[in-house]
Design an enzyme around this catalytic site. Structure first.
Site, PDB file in Angstrom:
ATOM      1  N   ASP A  35       0.818  -1.213   0.000  1.00  0.00           N
ATOM      2  CA  ASP A  35       0.000   0.000   0.000  1.00  0.00           C
ATOM      3  C   ASP A  35       0.855   1.268   0.000  1.00  0.00           C
ATOM      4  OD1 ASP A  35      -1.814  -2.000   0.269  1.00  0.00           O
ATOM      5  OD2 ASP A  35      -2.529  -1.440   2.258  1.00  0.00           O
TER       6      ASP A  35
ATOM      7  N   TYR B  65      -5.861 -10.560  10.469  1.00  0.00           N
ATOM      8  CA  TYR B  65      -4.739 -10.271   9.559  1.00  0.00           C
ATOM      9  C   TYR B  65      -3.416 -10.778  10.153  1.00  0.00           C
ATOM     10  CZ  TYR B  65      -1.734  -7.651   6.325  1.00  0.00           C
ATOM     11  OH  TYR B  65      -0.785  -7.291   5.384  1.00  0.00           O
TER      12      TYR B  65
HETATM   13  C1  GAF Z   1      -3.625  -4.780   3.484  1.00  0.00           C
HETATM   14  C2  GAF Z   1      -2.161  -4.651   3.861  1.00  0.00           C
HETATM   15  F1  GAF Z   1      -1.893  -3.413   4.338  1.00  0.00           F
HETATM   16  C3  GAF Z   1      -1.272  -4.949   2.646  1.00  0.00           C
HETATM   17  O1  GAF Z   1       0.077  -4.932   3.032  1.00  0.00           O
HETATM   18  C4  GAF Z   1      -1.639  -6.301   2.020  1.00  0.00           C
HETATM   19  O2  GAF Z   1      -1.160  -7.375   2.811  1.00  0.00           O
HETATM   20  C5  GAF Z   1      -3.144  -6.404   1.794  1.00  0.00           C
HETATM   21  O3  GAF Z   1      -3.881  -6.090   2.969  1.00  0.00           O
HETATM   22  C6  GAF Z   1      -3.553  -7.775   1.348  1.00  0.00           C
HETATM   23  O4  GAF Z   1      -3.023  -8.048   0.089  1.00  0.00           O
HETATM   24  O5  GAF Z   1      -3.985  -3.796   2.547  1.00  0.00           O
END
Ligand code: GAF
Length: 375
Positions: free
Chosen positions: A186, A236
């Site tokens: 991101d 996550y």
């Molecule tokens: C979020 C995280 F911030 C990214 O780094 C990435 O892992 C994403 O989830 C999943 O692809 O946006």
């Protein structure tokens, strides 16, 4: 067609208006902005050192402000989030001690970036933030805020780092001050994204290849499920741990180095869930490379098929989708002229991204709206 999101100039005007209201007298001396992103494919691969294919969006976060003479910082957000105060005041510690995260939570991104800024000391300042990136929509509202704040600090006190180190500093801010062990995607695309292109990012070498994406016959449609996602919960970090566990059982530095054959051979040493997580990552890395190749050739049908495979894998193997996202993807895929559709970003809510022929845009939107009205 009228734009559905405010232009950068409108956001700057709004931020300046709030600045005048809050601080009176002089106009802010600096105005900067940083984009949100949509990921076309390559989900949950970045923290496995794999490939991702995001593009920067015309949805942005703006910071306007001015340096002050002391060590005090005041930041006001023009974004209305009913649950949180819109203003924060704090002092920069003169002795280099850390700036602790606290409330309001949006200010933690500001504090985190100050903490990891690559030139010190950061001077005191007053600033206002305004954003067109939907909060919790999976379009990187946090990364765009981090990068905008970093760019603002660069105007006050220039650093000597390159763009990649800027993205890494913003990623660290998210780790330490927002508690999200995110990958680099991101922040990287927010700093290095290029108009008219997606970026194929190798999250191991941190090298990026721009892939042209300016075909007038093609549209990228983003649909917000309005299920607000948050990556600060346990899901996550748990996915990330499961991937690390799988890589270590396979004797690999990361899942980037693993093949499906490695995974099959280690099958009896991995529990079922961990095995499914690893399978998603290994196949998704491969899909992303294939998708970038397809995009370069203008092979949109092939690209779309990979998008749908990615979505199904995120739904069934990685288990980060939700009913609303699945329904949006299914609805989009029913329309003639749609190449592919998938959830985008971390998941658990947020948006879908759909690739379609430009002449199918009206009927696609109508079809999705009908679905929303019926359910
Ligand atoms: C979020 C995280 F911030 C990214 O780094 C990435 O892992 C994403 O989830 C999943 O692809 O946006």
């Amino acid at each position: 067609m009228a734009s559905v999101y405010p232009a950068v100039s409108e956001l700057v005007a709004e931020a300046r208006r709030v600045y005048a209201q809050e601080f009176g007298e002089e106009a802010p001396r600096t105005a900067v902005c940083a984009p949100g992103r949509v990921n076309l494919i390559g989900e949950h691969t970045d923290y496995n050192q794999g490939y991702v294919l995001p593009m920067a969006l015309p949805l942005v976060t703006v910071v306007v402000g001015s340096q002050t003479s002391g060590q005090d910082v005041t930041v006001v957000t023009a974004t209305k989030d009913a649950d949180e105060p819109r203003r924060v005041d704090f002092s920069l510690p003169g002795d280099g001690s850390p700036l602790s995260p606290g409330s309001p939570s949006w200010a933690n991104y500001v504090k985190g970036v100050i903490q990891h800024y690559r030139a010190s000391p950061v001077p005191g300042f007053r600033a206002v933030i305004a954003s067109s990136v939907p909060l919790g929509g999976g379009l990187s509202s946090s990364a765009s805020l981090e990068v905008a704040v970093y760019t603002f600090l660069q105007q006050l006190r220039p650093d000597d780092g390159d763009k990649v180190s800027k993205a890494v500093a913003c990623q660290q801010a998210e780790h330490t001050h927002a508690g999200v062990p995110c990958g680099i995607m991101d922040q990287f695309v927010s700093v290095l994204g290029r108009e008219g292109h997606a970026l194929l990012i190798d999250c191991r070498s941190l090298e990026a290849t721009p892939v042209p994406l300016a075909d007038p016959g093609l549209v990228i449609l983003i649909t917000n499920s309005n299920v607000r996602h948050s990556l600060t919960g346990s899901e996550y970090p748990m996915r990330r741990r499961q991937c690390e566990e799988a890589a270590s059982t396979l004797g690999k530095e990361s899942l980037r180095d693993a093949t499906m054959k490695d995974l099959e051979e280690a099958r009896d040493r991995l529990d079922d869930v961990t095995c499914r997580r690893a399978r998603h990552v290994i196949e998704e890395i491969e899909r992303t490379v294939q998708a970038a190749e397809a995009l370069k050739r203008g092979a949109y049908k092939e690209f779309g098929k990979l998008m749908v495979e990615s979505h199904n894998s995120l739904r069934d193997l990685y288990e980060v989708s939700c009913r609303e996202l699945d329904e949006l993807v299914s609805a989009a895929m029913e329309v003639d002229g749609v190449f592919g559709s998938r959830m985008t970003g971390g998941g658990f809510g947020g948006c879908t991204v759909t690739l379609l022929q430009a002449d199918a845009i009206d009927r696609t939107i109508l079809h999705i709206q009908r679905l929303i009205t019926v359910t």
